[in-house]
Write an enzyme that holds these catalytic residues in place. Sequence first.
Site, PDB file in Angstrom:
ATOM      1  CG  ASP A 192      -2.128  -0.923   1.028  1.00  0.00           C
ATOM      2  OD1 ASP A 192      -2.277  -1.482  -0.075  1.00  0.00           O
ATOM      3  OD2 ASP A 192      -2.900  -1.083   1.981  1.00  0.00           O
ATOM      4  N   GLY A 193       2.045   1.203   0.612  1.00  0.00           N
ATOM      5  CA  GLY A 193       2.950   2.351   0.571  1.00  0.00           C
ATOM      6  C   GLY A 193       3.364   2.684  -0.845  1.00  0.00           C
ATOM      7  CG  ASP A 205       0.374  10.673  22.262  1.00  0.00           C
ATOM      8  OD1 ASP A 205       0.472  11.504  23.177  1.00  0.00           O
ATOM      9  OD2 ASP A 205       0.749   9.491  22.395  1.00  0.00           O
ATOM     10  CB  THR A 240      -8.446  -0.290   5.850  1.00  0.00           C
ATOM     11  OG1 THR A 240      -8.098   0.272   4.579  1.00  0.00           O
ATOM     12  CG2 THR A 240      -9.904  -0.718   5.822  1.00  0.00           C
TER      13      THR A 240
END
Length: 290
Positions: free
Chosen positions: A72-73, A175, A186
């Site tokens: 996916d990257g 954070d 997802t």
Amino acid sequence: MRVGVFGSECKADKLPVIKGLFGKLNALGAEIYIQAAYYDFVVEKCDYRPEKTGIIDDEIFDLDIALSVGGDGAFLRTALEVNKRNIPILGINTGHLGFLADVGSGQIDETLDELFRGDYKIEERSLLRMYTEERAFSGFNYALNEVAILKRDTSSMITVHTFLNDDYLTSYVADGLVVATPTGSTAYSMSVNGPILLPQSRNFILSPVAPHSLNVRPVVIPDDYIITLKVESRTNSFLASLDGRSEDFQAGMSLKISRAGFVTRVIKRFNQTFYQTLREKLMWGADARS
């Protein structure tokens, strides 16, 4: 058909998959254009020189389809390269999970046959646009998955004052805060307990990261809203990350996030549904004892 091949570095054991992909494209008579960095990787690290029509080494190119090889990257980086060109992208998975890159290495031949027959569908995925009055994000200020507002390398939380269409929602003491598209539901958003949205949903998600108050929950909003964020930080700075591309911002700066004026076009097979992908990737219904 003019096919662009984009990808990321992978392990040497994926070389048969890469060779099979280029072999199939040549057998189908494709005009093959390869991203320069990916071609260098294949030549130098895999000792393989695929047949090609040309190299994509600048921002000027015209393709019928783009293939993203990796996980996916790699798909996100391909979408970044393609951006506003309206070129549909097919994700071929040589990585691990893969919601965007959901064509497995054993499905390449049949998928490419379908592609060249025109036997496929295209899903249009919304993107986020982040902008400021003071200055724009120095890179491509759009995100297919999410915009994440995060604290820097300190134990101190940040406060994210959040407005929807100029109406005050809340101040997240946490954070960080993830603003996600349905595609990104997802990804990072899911890891901080955000809901999963169908790709066709016309919504965005606001998911706090490790909030100070446990009763602060993710919120789903219409995607035609304009989100305004004002951040307080003890370090007087914070990170804004668009699909993992991070940059420092000064505290007090007002960030606006809205739906982009264009979409990313994702190629999907007719026999592959989002529900099937969820079952397979998240192992829904699987018996861990088996």
